[in-house]
Design an enzyme around this catalytic site. Structure first.
Site, mmCIF file in Angstrom:
data_model
loop_
_atom_site.group_PDB
_atom_site.id
_atom_site.type_symbol
_atom_site.label_atom_id
_atom_site.label_comp_id
_atom_site.label_asym_id
_atom_site.label_seq_id
_atom_site.Cartn_x
_atom_site.Cartn_y
_atom_site.Cartn_z
ATOM 1 N N GLU A 169 0.822 -1.204 0.000
ATOM 2 C CA GLU A 169 0.000 0.000 0.000
ATOM 3 C C GLU A 169 0.861 1.262 0.000
ATOM 4 O O GLU A 169 0.588 2.219 -0.727
ATOM 5 C CB GLU A 169 -0.911 0.001 1.228
ATOM 6 C CG GLU A 169 -1.904 -1.165 1.271
ATOM 7 C CD GLU A 169 -1.380 -2.394 2.013
ATOM 8 O OE1 GLU A 169 -2.203 -3.120 2.577
ATOM 9 O OE2 GLU A 169 -0.143 -2.623 2.012
ATOM 10 N N THR A 184 22.142 -37.654 2.810
ATOM 11 C CA THR A 184 22.261 -36.972 1.526
ATOM 12 C C THR A 184 23.513 -36.105 1.477
ATOM 13 O O THR A 184 24.213 -36.043 0.466
ATOM 14 C CB THR A 184 21.008 -36.103 1.261
ATOM 15 O OG1 THR A 184 19.862 -36.966 1.170
ATOM 16 C CG2 THR A 184 21.137 -35.300 -0.015
ATOM 17 N N ASP A 206 26.132 -37.019 -1.323
ATOM 18 C CA ASP A 206 26.139 -36.142 -2.495
ATOM 19 C C ASP A 206 26.865 -34.825 -2.294
ATOM 20 O O ASP A 206 27.163 -34.135 -3.269
ATOM 21 C CB ASP A 206 24.698 -35.846 -2.934
ATOM 22 C CG ASP A 206 23.935 -37.106 -3.315
ATOM 23 O OD1 ASP A 206 24.591 -38.088 -3.704
ATOM 24 O OD2 ASP A 206 22.696 -37.105 -3.222
ATOM 25 N N LEU A 246 22.717 -26.892 -2.031
ATOM 26 C CA LEU A 246 21.334 -26.526 -1.696
ATOM 27 C C LEU A 246 21.110 -25.013 -1.721
ATOM 28 O O LEU A 246 20.275 -24.486 -0.986
ATOM 29 C CB LEU A 246 20.926 -27.095 -0.326
ATOM 30 C CG LEU A 246 20.967 -28.619 -0.210
ATOM 31 C CD1 LEU A 246 20.591 -29.052 1.206
ATOM 32 C CD2 LEU A 246 20.034 -29.272 -1.224
ATOM 33 N N SER A 287 20.978 -36.426 13.187
ATOM 34 C CA SER A 287 20.714 -36.864 14.561
ATOM 35 C C SER A 287 21.972 -37.025 15.397
ATOM 36 O O SER A 287 22.025 -36.598 16.550
ATOM 37 C CB SER A 287 19.957 -38.201 14.545
ATOM 38 O OG SER A 287 18.711 -38.047 13.905
ATOM 39 N N GLU A 296 14.418 -31.689 0.302
ATOM 40 C CA GLU A 296 15.198 -32.356 -0.748
ATOM 41 C C GLU A 296 16.080 -33.373 -0.059
ATOM 42 O O GLU A 296 17.138 -33.038 0.457
ATOM 43 C CB GLU A 296 16.050 -31.350 -1.518
ATOM 44 C CG GLU A 296 15.266 -30.267 -2.249
ATOM 45 C CD GLU A 296 16.167 -29.448 -3.165
ATOM 46 O OE1 GLU A 296 16.892 -30.053 -3.976
ATOM 47 O OE2 GLU A 296 16.141 -28.212 -3.053
ATOM 48 N N THR A 347 14.948 -42.172 3.164
ATOM 49 C CA THR A 347 14.637 -42.321 4.586
ATOM 50 C C THR A 347 13.871 -41.113 5.110
ATOM 51 O O THR A 347 12.816 -41.248 5.750
ATOM 52 C CB THR A 347 15.923 -42.519 5.400
ATOM 53 O OG1 THR A 347 16.588 -43.717 4.963
ATOM 54 C CG2 THR A 347 15.605 -42.643 6.888
#
Length: 365
Positions: free
Chosen positions: A55, A203, A207, A211, A234, A298, A302
């Site tokens: 606005e 991951t 890899d 990200l 974890s 991503e 699991t």
């Protein structure tokens, strides 16, 4: 009385709001038109938090165009109820009143507890006419913002790239590249609009992804906003040499035990969930507390399976490549189901061919 012209102007505000798709978080995406006698005299959209709201920007645009004398008595079309409290910027309801706006037409009420009708009430008390024309596209544009404020968790999108036989990597772990360049570019766009990107330690170890958002076409006013990168780790498996830590943008490591061994990220300890991993409900609550509206997951089978099994997902972006990886390849999700009654059902919201691949967007059935 609401007219067809009102609806057209209001839809245009949603198109303006969408310009902030990649930049406004944690605020909602909002657009505004100032209209006098059927003619648009000012346009504005909210670019990023801490800067002018839609606005304010629309009124400034009208004044810059030499239309100051036309503002008093004009109609303000907004894709979301004007805010009614003083945060990093003044309340837009008071700004519209002070400008002499005679009527406000909005596409939806703001779910924020400090607004939620209070903006409309303040405008009405000042003699401003109010019309609310609920537009689905306005709600969809801010679905993550609404989710955070009404459910206490962000909107969750799961992203998976898979073969026709539902495989995401060879048995060896090799996964580059299942889908083509066009599909990977499309993922960049979903990443750019997200407040956070969540992955798992497996991951990262396998890899070593960045990200990050790298496509300059996704910048807003020459600035790329990097999402918070979150790793569910974890037992603190990830070392300080991971690529995540060498790229720009914040990183949050969420764990259940152990002590951080470096200072290259922020660490958050949460309780373990029923499967022994990070409690996903607690994780999403923590991200909501950090004002995350949309989260893109991503990850490997699991973590994807854990989100699906827990029912903590709103959309699944499934990129399917026209190839077969074979029965020994890794599955789309780790879901040890035994009976058809346990099957997780979804509906196809839309399907789009992207390059040689197919993107299915699924929602819970």
């Amino acid at each position: 009385m609401v007219s067809d012209a009102d609806r057209l102007f209001l839809r245009a505000t949603v198109e303006l709001a969408a310009r902030g798709l990649n930049s406004t978080t944690p605020n909602p995406r909002v657009g505004c038109l100032i209209v006098r006698d059927g003619v648009v005299i000012g346009r504005g959209w909210h670019v990023r938090a801490g800067e002018g709201h839609a606005e304010v920007n629309a009124l400034a645009d009208a004044r810059a165009a030499g239309n100051s004398q036309l503002i008093a008595g004009a109609t303000a079309y907004v894709s979301l109820e004007p805010c009614a409290f003083h945060g990093r910027t003044p309340p837009c309801s008071r700004t519209l009143i002070d400008a002499g706006i005679a009527r406000v037409v909005a596409a939806m009420q703001d779910p924020h507890p400090r607004v939620a009708g209070k903006g409309f009430a303040e405008l009405t008390a000042a003699g401003v006419a109010i019309d609310v024309i609920e537009l689905l596209e306005a709600a969809v544009l801010n679905a993550g913002f609404v989710s955070r404020l009404t459910r206490g968790r962000p909107l969750v999108r799961l992203k998976v790239a898979a073969s026709l036989d539902g495989r995401t990597a060879m048995a060896s772990g090799e996964s580059r590249w299942i889908t083509g360049e066009a599909a990977r570019a499309d993922v960049q766009a979903w990443r750019a609009r997200s407040c956070a990107v969540v992955t798992g330690a497996g991951t990262v170890v396998a890899d070593d992804p960045a990200l990050t958002v790298r496509d300059p076409a996704l910048a807003v006013e020459d600035r790329i906003r990097q999402p918070l990168r979150v790793v569910a780790d974890s037992h603190l498996r990830i070392g300080a040499g991971a690529r995540l830590f060498s790229e720009s943008g914040p990183v949050l490591i969420v764990h259940t035990d152990g002590r951080p061994s470096h200072d290259r990220a922020e660490f958050l300890k949460l309780d373990a969930g029923p499967d022994g991993g990070v409690d996903l409900t607690a994780l999403l609550g923590a991200l909501a507390d950090r004002h995350c509206n949309e989260v893109l997951v991503e990850a490997g089978p699991t973590l994807i399976g854990a989100f699906l099994k827990a029912g903590l997902w709103d959309e699944l972006l499934l990129y399917m490549a026209p190839k077969l990886l074979g029965s020994d390849a890794r599955p789309l999700a780790h879901l040890p189901l035994e009976r058809m009654l346990e099957a997780i059902e979804a509906k196809i919201a839309d399907s789009v061919q992207i390059g040689a691949d197919l993107r299915l967007r699924l929602v819970p059935a």
